[in-house]
Design an enzyme around this catalytic site. Structure first.
Site, PDB file in Angstrom:
ATOM      1  N   GLU A 158       0.836  -1.205   0.000  1.00  0.00           N
ATOM      2  CA  GLU A 158       0.000   0.000   0.000  1.00  0.00           C
ATOM      3  C   GLU A 158       0.868   1.251   0.000  1.00  0.00           C
ATOM      4  O   GLU A 158       0.527   2.260  -0.635  1.00  0.00           O
ATOM      5  CB  GLU A 158      -0.937  -0.014   1.210  1.00  0.00           C
ATOM      6  CG  GLU A 158      -1.990  -1.109   1.166  1.00  0.00           C
ATOM      7  CD  GLU A 158      -2.859  -1.013  -0.073  1.00  0.00           C
ATOM      8  OE1 GLU A 158      -3.378   0.092  -0.372  1.00  0.00           O
ATOM      9  OE2 GLU A 158      -3.008  -2.032  -0.770  1.00  0.00           O
ATOM     10  N   TRP A 175       1.767   1.688  -3.548  1.00  0.00           N
ATOM     11  CA  TRP A 175       0.770   2.360  -4.384  1.00  0.00           C
ATOM     12  C   TRP A 175       0.907   3.875  -4.272  1.00  0.00           C
ATOM     13  O   TRP A 175       0.692   4.608  -5.242  1.00  0.00           O
ATOM     14  CB  TRP A 175      -0.637   1.921  -3.993  1.00  0.00           C
ATOM     15  CG  TRP A 175      -1.094   0.695  -4.721  1.00  0.00           C
ATOM     16  CD1 TRP A 175      -1.122  -0.581  -4.243  1.00  0.00           C
ATOM     17  CD2 TRP A 175      -1.560   0.625  -6.076  1.00  0.00           C
ATOM     18  NE1 TRP A 175      -1.585  -1.444  -5.209  1.00  0.00           N
ATOM     19  CE2 TRP A 175      -1.865  -0.727  -6.343  1.00  0.00           C
ATOM     20  CE3 TRP A 175      -1.752   1.566  -7.077  1.00  0.00           C
ATOM     21  CZ2 TRP A 175      -2.350  -1.152  -7.580  1.00  0.00           C
ATOM     22  CZ3 TRP A 175      -2.238   1.155  -8.312  1.00  0.00           C
ATOM     23  CH2 TRP A 175      -2.529  -0.188  -8.558  1.00  0.00           C
ATOM     24  N   TRP A 231     -20.104  11.517 -20.889  1.00  0.00           N
ATOM     25  CA  TRP A 231     -20.405  11.719 -19.471  1.00  0.00           C
ATOM     26  C   TRP A 231     -21.688  12.540 -19.306  1.00  0.00           C
ATOM     27  O   TRP A 231     -22.367  12.851 -20.268  1.00  0.00           O
ATOM     28  CB  TRP A 231     -19.266  12.478 -18.780  1.00  0.00           C
ATOM     29  CG  TRP A 231     -17.945  11.780 -18.786  1.00  0.00           C
ATOM     30  CD1 TRP A 231     -16.829  12.134 -19.482  1.00  0.00           C
ATOM     31  CD2 TRP A 231     -17.589  10.603 -18.051  1.00  0.00           C
ATOM     32  NE1 TRP A 231     -15.802  11.270 -19.224  1.00  0.00           N
ATOM     33  CE2 TRP A 231     -16.240  10.323 -18.352  1.00  0.00           C
ATOM     34  CE3 TRP A 231     -18.274   9.766 -17.169  1.00  0.00           C
ATOM     35  CZ2 TRP A 231     -15.559   9.238 -17.799  1.00  0.00           C
ATOM     36  CZ3 TRP A 231     -17.602   8.685 -16.619  1.00  0.00           C
ATOM     37  CH2 TRP A 231     -16.266   8.431 -16.926  1.00  0.00           C
ATOM     38  N   ASN A 281     -11.095   2.676   2.267  1.00  0.00           N
ATOM     39  CA  ASN A 281     -10.689   2.539   0.873  1.00  0.00           C
ATOM     40  C   ASN A 281     -11.607   1.636   0.065  1.00  0.00           C
ATOM     41  O   ASN A 281     -11.919   1.925  -1.099  1.00  0.00           O
ATOM     42  CB  ASN A 281      -9.252   2.021   0.784  1.00  0.00           C
ATOM     43  CG  ASN A 281      -8.733   2.012  -0.638  1.00  0.00           C
ATOM     44  OD1 ASN A 281      -8.657   3.055  -1.274  1.00  0.00           O
ATOM     45  ND2 ASN A 281      -8.404   0.832  -1.158  1.00  0.00           N
ATOM     46  N   TRP A 319     -15.490  11.429 -13.901  1.00  0.00           N
ATOM     47  CA  TRP A 319     -14.671  11.146 -12.719  1.00  0.00           C
ATOM     48  C   TRP A 319     -14.073  12.410 -12.123  1.00  0.00           C
ATOM     49  O   TRP A 319     -13.813  12.479 -10.912  1.00  0.00           O
ATOM     50  CB  TRP A 319     -13.553  10.158 -13.066  1.00  0.00           C
ATOM     51  CG  TRP A 319     -12.563  10.630 -14.093  1.00  0.00           C
ATOM     52  CD1 TRP A 319     -12.578  10.386 -15.433  1.00  0.00           C
ATOM     53  CD2 TRP A 319     -11.380  11.421 -13.859  1.00  0.00           C
ATOM     54  NE1 TRP A 319     -11.501  10.979 -16.064  1.00  0.00           N
ATOM     55  CE2 TRP A 319     -10.743  11.615 -15.117  1.00  0.00           C
ATOM     56  CE3 TRP A 319     -10.803  11.980 -12.729  1.00  0.00           C
ATOM     57  CZ2 TRP A 319      -9.567  12.341 -15.256  1.00  0.00           C
ATOM     58  CZ3 TRP A 319      -9.627  12.708 -12.861  1.00  0.00           C
ATOM     59  CH2 TRP A 319      -9.019  12.887 -14.117  1.00  0.00           C
ATOM     60  N   TRP A 344      -9.101   7.935  -8.735  1.00  0.00           N
ATOM     61  CA  TRP A 344     -10.320   8.194  -9.491  1.00  0.00           C
ATOM     62  C   TRP A 344     -10.174   7.716 -10.936  1.00  0.00           C
ATOM     63  O   TRP A 344     -11.100   7.127 -11.512  1.00  0.00           O
ATOM     64  CB  TRP A 344     -10.683   9.673  -9.432  1.00  0.00           C
ATOM     65  CG  TRP A 344     -11.502   9.983  -8.215  1.00  0.00           C
ATOM     66  CD1 TRP A 344     -11.045  10.417  -7.010  1.00  0.00           C
ATOM     67  CD2 TRP A 344     -12.918   9.833  -8.089  1.00  0.00           C
ATOM     68  NE1 TRP A 344     -12.100  10.547  -6.131  1.00  0.00           N
ATOM     69  CE2 TRP A 344     -13.261  10.200  -6.763  1.00  0.00           C
ATOM     70  CE3 TRP A 344     -13.927   9.435  -8.947  1.00  0.00           C
ATOM     71  CZ2 TRP A 344     -14.565  10.188  -6.293  1.00  0.00           C
ATOM     72  CZ3 TRP A 344     -15.239   9.410  -8.490  1.00  0.00           C
ATOM     73  CH2 TRP A 344     -15.558   9.779  -7.177  1.00  0.00           C
TER      74      TRP A 344
END
Length: 462
Positions: free
Chosen positions: A274, A277, A305, A341, A359, A382
């Site tokens: 993590e 990331w 969108w 998360n 987004w 996102w």
């Protein structure tokens, strides 16, 4: 006596702070400063929740520096103007800071180094907030990695993260005049919406280390599985502390590794990934400075969108979609400025794929509401959910909020904590399948909206 100016930015700590250590080891008088720059083009102003955090983090840093013997000087304005002014006022012959990685920030730092160099003032930057510099770990072509797993594998092969540096034992130096922290008006007043934040968080370096210690003592064992259970204290909740640099990734990494034993080895490995990331997200931002506004994959530029109504967007923002997991997550965000998360992924998927809203709308909303709003991780996450990002979730992966809550919150403890009106529902995970007198009906049909999204994504790929 000679003076070194220490410029604090996203590193609001005294331990494992290479710039501060360098100033202390120089033997110079030290002037410590923080500049609130909301005027320079490209610098993204903090959201409301992050401003609340920054106020308390700066207050904590000022207290720590005072114990060492110096004051924290606060100034507001463009850094390219304020820093030279502070150098003139203090008579500093050297300026030190820890590196930042956004394009606007790097541009400012390069310009200041040039300005100070022309004046014969030494300006030095240090690696402090990432374990691996974005340009250090690149694919064979010399470009940024596009997939997390080979990126993180390459990081670990490159070297073990260095050991943290000890905090200076003492500093000395007369402070220039400082602006008052309260005059920056970072805290909400009308209304004061921060009660939940105050009850949940302790911003500052001491709070960061207490949070890390609690995690390693209580939650590290079982982290691999429990991190997906939003009702449990199964994650470290260190993200805002890392975002403001109240604790360094080096400190977190080595504390976790030192805590590892045969029963927690796999949990610590997953926890370390993590942190990986976070490193990957910053490399993405470094090589793609417009990550928060431009599709990483240009093929998404033509995506259709904005098919939902303003009322549907508001329902999502307020946690009134009629889907318990989505509503619980969004209300958690309102209450404590943070969201689990697993639930972040579900709420983002719902906005993007069930409501078909861009987004970027969600990214901006989270930026304002999250205490851990991080320029790299927020945008990259996102885009990952949208399918437009690096190593992205495939287009056909649409988080079903009902299945997600049944799997990861089976007894509904998380749902009931943030959506208490569900206590009267006959069917907790699908309240529309029974009596739920206090709960709103769904704003969209999951099956129909999923098929609509899949059709749009398929059209994009054809």
């Amino acid at each position: 006596m000679a003076v070194t100016l220490v410029w604090f930015r996203d590193d609001l700590r005294i331990s494992d702070n290479p710039a501060l250590v360098a100033a202390a080891e120089s033997g110079d008088d030290v002037v410590a400063c923080y500049v609130l720059d909301e005027e320079t083009e490209g610098i993204r102003p903090l959201g409301g929740a992050s401003k609340w955090w920054l106020h308390h983090s700066l207050d904590a840093l000022a207290g720590s520096l005072a114990e060492l013997g110096v004051s924290l000087v606060l100034r507001k304005g463009p850094a390219e103007v304020v820093l030279p002014q502070l150098v003139d006022e203090s008579g500093a012959h050297a300026v030190v800071w820890n590196r930042r990685y956004g394009l606007a920030e790097r541009t400012i730092d390069a310009a200041l180094k040039a300005t100070f160099g022309d004046q014969g003032i030494e300006a030095t930057s240090y690696q402090a907030n990432l374990m691996y510099e974005p340009w250090e770990v690149t694919a064979g072509s010399g470009e940024a990695y596009k997939v997390f797993t080979p990126f993180w594998r390459a990081c670990l092969v490159l070297r073990t993260p260095r050991r943290p540096l000890a905090a200076p034992e003492a500093l000395h130096g007369p402070p220039p005049d400082s602006e008052a922290l309260d005059a920056w008006h970072l805290l909400p007043t009308t209304p004061d919406w921060a009660r939940g934040l105050r009850e949940t968080w302790v911003p500052g370096e001491a709070g960061a280390h207490a949070r890390l210690d609690d995690f390693l003592d209580d939650a590290a064992h079982g982290y691999k599985d429990n991190r997906d259970r939003p009702a449990l204290q199964g994650t470290s909740m260190l993200s805002p502390h890392l975002r403001f640099g109240e604790i360094s990734p080096f400190e977190v990494w080595h504390a976790a590794q030192d805590h590892k034993d045969p029963s927690t080895a796999e949990d610590i490995r997953v926890f370390g990934s993590e942190l990986g990331w976070r490193e990957f997200s910053w490399q993405l931002l470094y090589f793609n400075p417009e990550l928060a506004t431009v599709n990483y994959r240009p093929s998404f530029d033509g995506f259709a969108w904005e098919r939902s109504t303003r009322d549907e967007l508001t329902a999502w923002q307020r946690g009134r979609t009629g889907y318990p997991l989505i509503d619980a997550g969004m209300r958690q965000l309102w209450e404590i400025g943070w969201m689990h998360n697993r639930v972040r992924m579900a709420t983002a998927s719902f906005l993007i794929k069930n409501l078909m809203i861009d987004w970027r709308v969600g990214e901006k909303f989270f930026w304002d509401c999250l205490v851990d709003a991080d320029a790299a991780s927020n945008a990259a996450s996102w885009q990952w959910v949208a399918g437009s990002g690096a190593d992205a979730s495939p287009y056909f992966r649409i988080f079903n909020p009902v299945l997600q809550s049944k799997k990861f919150d089976p007894d509904g403890a998380y749902l009931l904590r943030f959506v208490p009106e569900l206590a009267e529902a006959e069917n907790l995970h699908e309240p529309w399948k029974g009596s739920a007198p206090e709960y709103s009906p769904p704003i969209v049909d999951l099956k129909e909206s999923r098929e609509r999204a899949l059709s749009a994504y398929k059209a994009l790929s054809d």
